[in-house]
Design a protein around this motif. Structure first.
Motif: not given
Length: 270
Positions: A86-89, A141-152
């Motif tokens: 739930a919410k928006n990610h 197998t190289k590292p992959i980085w990610f994040y959520c771009s919603q608000a802060k």
């Protein structure tokens, strides 16, 4: 067939399309599946020829801004499936050194970066039901980085990795620490200056931050986070929005004084 194998079969049956891209990631289309079909931390197919699916929950209970787990150890060819609660990610690929910024902003030639888009839904974490998912295939197998771009969300710790080291300088904990100090949180295609201005307004509030944000977008020199301090050589100074208005009597006195000065000046000019 084992329950894990059955879960993967259900996911495969629900897929509507698959796009294979050139380098690190193979992205399958966004799917809608029953959460109970594959809601384990690692759904491993038992039969030969089937694949390993690592499940990452996007958002936790009570709307918490987390990826769980926040670091997946995957072999080449494995699938990583993001299951949205739930919410928006969203899920956006980045570099380690610049979290909260899409990788293609840093590496313009990166044409195979992934972005789930925003996945607004009402699915309750840990409950059975229909759930939106987004799946990628790991090519090495190289590292992959990610994040959520919603608000802060990125700055608040909603970041993660695939194959991040457990120790050293580039751990998922180090990535989160960098994200905490990020100036903006961007989705692919979003204007960085506009995002910075919006962030300034949201975090500081009030007329001074709005003026500061406007200055940042238009490139006015001298604007700082403390308020609208950009110097101007033309035009009168602007009254602060929150300044107390003058009383009528004060205005009247100022007006009468102005008339008196004008009469005296006119007398001496005659």
């Amino acid at each position: 067939m084992s329950s894990s194998a059955a879960g993967y079969a259900a996911i495969t049956a629900a897929a509507t399309a698959t796009t294979v891209i050139s380098s690190t990631i193979e992205v399958t289309s966004t799917l809608t599946v029953a959460a109970q079909a594959a809601n384990t931390a690692s759904a491993t197919a038992a039969a030969a020829g089937q694949e390993t699916v690592h499940v990452v929950q996007v958002g936790g209970s009570n709307g918490t801004t987390i990826f769980s787990p926040n670091n997946v150890i995957a072999a080449a060819g494995d699938l990583v499936q993001f299951q949205f609660n739930a919410k928006n990610h969203s899920v956006v690929q980045s570099t380690f050194d610049q979290p909260c910024v899409p990788i293609q902003n840093v590496m313009p030639n990166k044409t195979d970066a992934f972005f789930s888009g925003f996945m607004a839904n009402n699915h309750t974490f840990g409950k059975a039901g229909v759930q939106l998912v987004y799946t990628i295939r790991v090519k090495d197998t190289k590292p992959i980085w990610f994040y959520c771009s919603q608000a802060k969300h990125c700055q608040s710790g909603m970041v993660g990795a695939i194959n991040a080291a457990a120790s050293g300088n580039k751990t998922v904990q180090a990535f989160a620490a960098l994200a905490a100090g990020a100036a903006v949180n961007l989705s692919p295609g979003e204007n960085p200056a506009a995002a910075a201005a919006s962030s300034a307004v949201a975090s500081l509030g009030g007329a001074s931050s709005i003026a500061t944000a406007t200055a940042a977008v238009s490139g006015v020199a001298g604007a700082t986070g403390g308020g609208a301090t950009a110097a101007s050589t033309s035009g009168p100074p602007l009254q602060s929005v929150n300044a107390a208005p003058g009383r009528f009597a004060d205005a009247a006195r100022s007006g009468m004084a102005g008339i008196a000065y004008a009469v005296i000046a006119a007398f001496f000019m005659l």
